[in-house]
Design an enzyme around this catalytic site. Structure first.
Site, PDB file in Angstrom:
ATOM      1  N   TYR A 140      37.705  64.037  -1.292  1.00 43.88           N
ATOM      2  CA  TYR A 140      38.878  63.524  -1.891  1.00 43.88           C
ATOM      3  C   TYR A 140      40.127  64.208  -1.407  1.00 43.88           C
ATOM      4  O   TYR A 140      40.107  65.309  -1.925  1.00 43.88           O
ATOM      5  CB  TYR A 140      38.674  63.071  -3.156  1.00 43.88           C
ATOM      6  CG  TYR A 140      39.343  62.140  -3.915  1.00 43.88           C
ATOM      7  CD1 TYR A 140      40.204  61.323  -3.664  1.00 43.88           C
ATOM      8  CD2 TYR A 140      39.931  62.447  -5.343  1.00 43.88           C
ATOM      9  CE1 TYR A 140      40.999  60.387  -4.003  1.00 43.88           C
ATOM     10  CE2 TYR A 140      40.804  61.706  -5.943  1.00 43.88           C
ATOM     11  CZ  TYR A 140      41.102  60.399  -5.347  1.00 43.88           C
ATOM     12  OH  TYR A 140      42.082  59.608  -5.838  1.00 43.88           O
TER      13      TYR A 140
ATOM     14  N   ASP B  23      35.257  52.630  -9.609  1.00 42.31           N
ATOM     15  CA  ASP B  23      36.053  53.744 -10.143  1.00 42.31           C
ATOM     16  C   ASP B  23      36.059  53.741 -11.703  1.00 42.31           C
ATOM     17  O   ASP B  23      36.988  54.409 -12.324  1.00 42.31           O
ATOM     18  CB  ASP B  23      37.311  53.935  -9.393  1.00 42.31           C
ATOM     19  CG  ASP B  23      37.959  55.489  -9.571  1.00 42.31           C
ATOM     20  OD1 ASP B  23      37.091  56.425  -9.760  1.00 42.31           O
ATOM     21  OD2 ASP B  23      39.312  55.473  -9.948  1.00 42.31           O
TER      22      ASP B  23
ATOM     23  N   TYR C 230      42.918  67.139 -17.026  1.00 44.60           N
ATOM     24  CA  TYR C 230      43.487  66.245 -17.932  1.00 44.60           C
ATOM     25  C   TYR C 230      42.064  66.056 -18.834  1.00 44.60           C
ATOM     26  O   TYR C 230      41.002  66.503 -18.683  1.00 44.60           O
ATOM     27  CB  TYR C 230      43.411  64.659 -17.047  1.00 44.60           C
ATOM     28  CG  TYR C 230      42.373  64.395 -16.471  1.00 44.60           C
ATOM     29  CD1 TYR C 230      41.117  63.692 -16.964  1.00 44.60           C
ATOM     30  CD2 TYR C 230      42.036  64.510 -15.025  1.00 44.60           C
ATOM     31  CE1 TYR C 230      40.107  63.180 -16.174  1.00 44.60           C
ATOM     32  CE2 TYR C 230      40.878  64.067 -14.386  1.00 44.60           C
ATOM     33  CZ  TYR C 230      39.898  63.560 -15.154  1.00 44.60           C
ATOM     34  OH  TYR C 230      38.853  62.993 -14.281  1.00 44.60           O
TER      35      TYR C 230
ATOM     36  N   HIS D 105      38.395  56.407  -1.490  1.00 41.90           N
ATOM     37  CA  HIS D 105      39.401  55.830  -1.400  1.00 41.90           C
ATOM     38  C   HIS D 105      40.134  55.748  -0.213  1.00 41.90           C
ATOM     39  O   HIS D 105      41.392  55.863  -0.148  1.00 41.90           O
ATOM     40  CB  HIS D 105      40.301  56.032  -2.604  1.00 41.90           C
ATOM     41  CG  HIS D 105      39.592  56.359  -3.883  1.00 41.90           C
ATOM     42  ND1 HIS D 105      38.231  55.819  -4.238  1.00 41.90           N
ATOM     43  CD2 HIS D 105      39.596  57.344  -4.849  1.00 41.90           C
ATOM     44  CE1 HIS D 105      37.934  56.300  -5.480  1.00 41.90           C
ATOM     45  NE2 HIS D 105      38.659  57.067  -5.870  1.00 41.90           N
TER      46      HIS D 105
ATOM     47  N   ASN E 133      43.138  59.055 -15.217  1.00 36.91           N
ATOM     48  CA  ASN E 133      44.323  59.317 -14.707  1.00 36.91           C
ATOM     49  C   ASN E 133      45.351  57.908 -14.718  1.00 36.91           C
ATOM     50  O   ASN E 133      46.231  58.218 -13.910  1.00 36.91           O
ATOM     51  CB  ASN E 133      44.621  60.153 -13.328  1.00 36.91           C
ATOM     52  CG  ASN E 133      44.035  61.650 -13.641  1.00 36.91           C
ATOM     53  OD1 ASN E 133      44.680  62.138 -14.664  1.00 36.91           O
ATOM     54  ND2 ASN E 133      43.077  62.211 -13.006  1.00 36.91           N
TER      55      ASN E 133
ATOM     56  N   CYS F 296      31.474  55.485  -9.514  1.00 32.81           N
ATOM     57  CA  CYS F 296      31.998  55.549 -10.984  1.00 32.81           C
ATOM     58  C   CYS F 296      31.839  56.835 -11.696  1.00 32.81           C
ATOM     59  O   CYS F 296      30.990  57.637 -10.904  1.00 32.81           O
ATOM     60  CB  CYS F 296      31.318  54.409 -11.613  1.00 32.81           C
ATOM     61  SG  CYS F 296      29.353  54.412 -11.210  1.00 32.81           S
ATOM     62  N   HIS F 297      32.291  56.926 -12.739  1.00 27.79           N
ATOM     63  CA  HIS F 297      32.047  58.102 -13.413  1.00 27.79           C
ATOM     64  C   HIS F 297      31.625  57.866 -14.796  1.00 27.79           C
ATOM     65  O   HIS F 297      31.545  56.681 -15.551  1.00 27.79           O
ATOM     66  CB  HIS F 297      33.291  58.956 -13.642  1.00 27.79           C
ATOM     67  CG  HIS F 297      34.200  59.025 -12.454  1.00 27.79           C
ATOM     68  ND1 HIS F 297      33.776  59.929 -11.382  1.00 27.79           N
ATOM     69  CD2 HIS F 297      35.210  58.238 -11.981  1.00 27.79           C
ATOM     70  CE1 HIS F 297      34.739  59.884 -10.440  1.00 27.79           C
ATOM     71  NE2 HIS F 297      35.743  58.937 -10.641  1.00 27.79           N
TER      72      HIS F 297
ATOM     73  N   ARG G 260      30.779  66.823  -4.115  1.00 23.14           N
ATOM     74  CA  ARG G 260      32.004  66.338  -3.948  1.00 23.14           C
ATOM     75  C   ARG G 260      33.011  67.751  -3.695  1.00 23.14           C
ATOM     76  O   ARG G 260      32.822  68.581  -4.669  1.00 23.14           O
ATOM     77  CB  ARG G 260      32.565  65.696  -4.947  1.00 23.14           C
ATOM     78  CG  ARG G 260      33.806  64.743  -4.807  1.00 23.14           C
ATOM     79  CD  ARG G 260      34.254  64.042  -6.246  1.00 23.14           C
ATOM     80  NE  ARG G 260      35.117  62.949  -5.740  1.00 23.14           N
ATOM     81  CZ  ARG G 260      35.813  62.464  -6.759  1.00 23.14           C
ATOM     82  NH1 ARG G 260      35.805  63.092  -8.099  1.00 23.14           N
ATOM     83  NH2 ARG G 260      36.766  61.588  -6.680  1.00 23.14           N
TER      84      ARG G 260
HETATM   85  C1  0GY Z   1      38.789  58.893  -8.895  1.00 20.65           C
HETATM   86  C2  0GY Z   1      39.967  59.279  -9.040  1.00 20.65           C
HETATM   87  C3  0GY Z   1      40.798  60.433  -9.613  1.00 20.65           C
HETATM   88  C4  0GY Z   1      40.116  61.403 -10.294  1.00 20.65           C
HETATM   89  C5  0GY Z   1      38.855  61.838 -10.216  1.00 20.65           C
HETATM   90  O1  0GY Z   1      37.334  63.520 -10.437  1.00 20.65           O
HETATM   91  C6  0GY Z   1      38.322  62.764 -10.809  1.00 20.65           C
HETATM   92  O2  0GY Z   1      39.041  63.540 -11.908  1.00 20.65           O
HETATM   93  O3  0GY Z   1      38.177  61.565  -9.126  1.00 20.65           O
HETATM   94  C7  0GY Z   1      42.304  60.398  -9.527  1.00 20.65           C
HETATM   95  O4  0GY Z   1      42.711  60.780 -10.393  1.00 20.65           O
HETATM   96  O5  0GY Z   1      42.620  59.854  -8.481  1.00 20.65           O
HETATM   97  O6  0GY Z   1      38.076  58.821  -8.024  1.00 20.65           O
HETATM   98  O7  0GY Z   1      38.125  58.860  -9.974  1.00 20.65           O
END
Ligand code: 0GY
Length: 304
Positions: A157, A257, A49, A181, A262, A32-33, A124
């Site tokens: 990723y 997540d 973004y 993912h 996005n 999560c963020h 990451r």
């Molecule tokens: C996720 C997926 C995305 C974005 C990011 O760090 C990020 O901006 O990870 C995505 O846009 O697929 O895991 O949050």
């Protein structure tokens, strides 16, 4: 500073449903963020973004609502290598959050030490072209060598089509390697087709590789559960996630997540995402490994 979110961007789902699936005690939301808030933690100049704010308190509220005990907060690209918002979420969590940072070559040993003390346990490396500019692999390998010495791991990723080109770099990493993912499979292709078989081979040949079986809402072509409660939410993702969980039960993680960067067409109800779990981890034992044992071993080894 005032930030206008990227046009077309959906806000995260407020008022998520209460999941019908009860996660086991001690469950960890391992992806999560936090976003800003931008007025306190400005978004990075190099971002691709601008999100809507999603604060640590909102994250903790979601954690409690869904029944989770802990979070792993992953640095999002909109904050670049400025890890302050993520670290702030860890330090105010009363030990209930650990983190994954983004760092550049110039990061000092003192900065790494401070992040370690705050609860960061990994870095990451992002190869998704719509999210980041290219970083040379020698820079990433140098960072990997440094963070390996303090016991951290690397989260990667990437898109499934890029795995062949990235294979040699990934397999040379000297740490545990956690794939976000499931390596973003194209779930319109067969689960036993060459593309996903390559990912399975990647995990089978390299016991240091783990996978997050997360983001069905991002990967699904069939889409969200129908109104009125469908039994199999995001059903086209299930065979892919289930195959990984059943083949590598000790190397899988799960995360919401939240707040779902996005997404422009569909924003998931996080409660329904939790209800996805028993479709991919079908026994209490698999659920406990996915949600408790594995994330605890990786992020809180001193307690597991
Ligand atoms: C996720 C997926 C995305 C974005 C990011 O760090 C990020 O901006 O990870 C995505 O846009 O697929 O895991 O949050």
């Amino acid at each position: 500073m005032e930030f206008q979110k990227t046009p077309g961007w959906l806000d995260w789902y407020s008022g998520p449903s209460k999941p019908r699936f009860k996660v086991p005690p001690g469950a960890v939301d391992a992806h999560c963020h936090v976003f800003g808030p931008g007025a306190e933690f400005p978004y990075a100049a190099e971002r691709k973004y601008t999100p809507c704010d999603a604060s640590k308190r909102q994250l903790y509220t979601l954690r409690d609502h869904l029944g989770f005990a802990r979070n792993v907060v992953v640095q999002a690209t909109c904050h670049g290598a400025d890890n302050r918002a993520m670290v702030d979420a860890l330090t105010h969590s009363e030990g209930k959050a650990r983190g994954v940072a983004t760092v550049r070559r110039g990061v000092s040993d003192a900065d790494l030490r401070a992040m370690l003390d705050a609860g960061v346990r990994g870095v990451r490396f992002n190869f998704v072209k719509r999210l980041v500019d290219f970083t040379p692999k020698d820079e990433l390998m140098e960072i990997a060598g440094r963070i390996a010495k303090i016991g951290w791991h690397v989260v990667i990723y990437f898109e499934a089509v890029d795995l062949p080109e990235l294979w040699d770099f990934f397999t040379a990493l000297p740490t545990i390697v956690v794939v976000d993912h499931m390596g973003r499979p194209d779930v319109g292709k067969p689960v036993d087709g060459p593309e996903f078989e390559l990912f399975i081979k990647f995990m089978r040949q390299h016991p240091n590789v783990w996978s997050k079986v997360s983001c069905p809402e991002r990967l699904s072509v069939s889409g969200p559960p129908a109104l009125g409660g469908e039994q199999n939410p995001y059903r086209d993702v299930i065979p892919f996630a289930r195959r990984i969980v059943e083949t590598f039960p000790d190397r899988v993680l799960w995360g919401t997540d939240w707040p779902h960067p996005n997404l422009k067409e569909h924003m998931p109800d996080d409660g329904l995402l939790v209800d996805f779990i028993p479709h991919i981890a079908t026994t209490p034992e698999l659920q406990r490994k996915l949600l408790v044992d594995n994330p605890m071993r990786l992020y809180w080894p001193e307690e597991s």
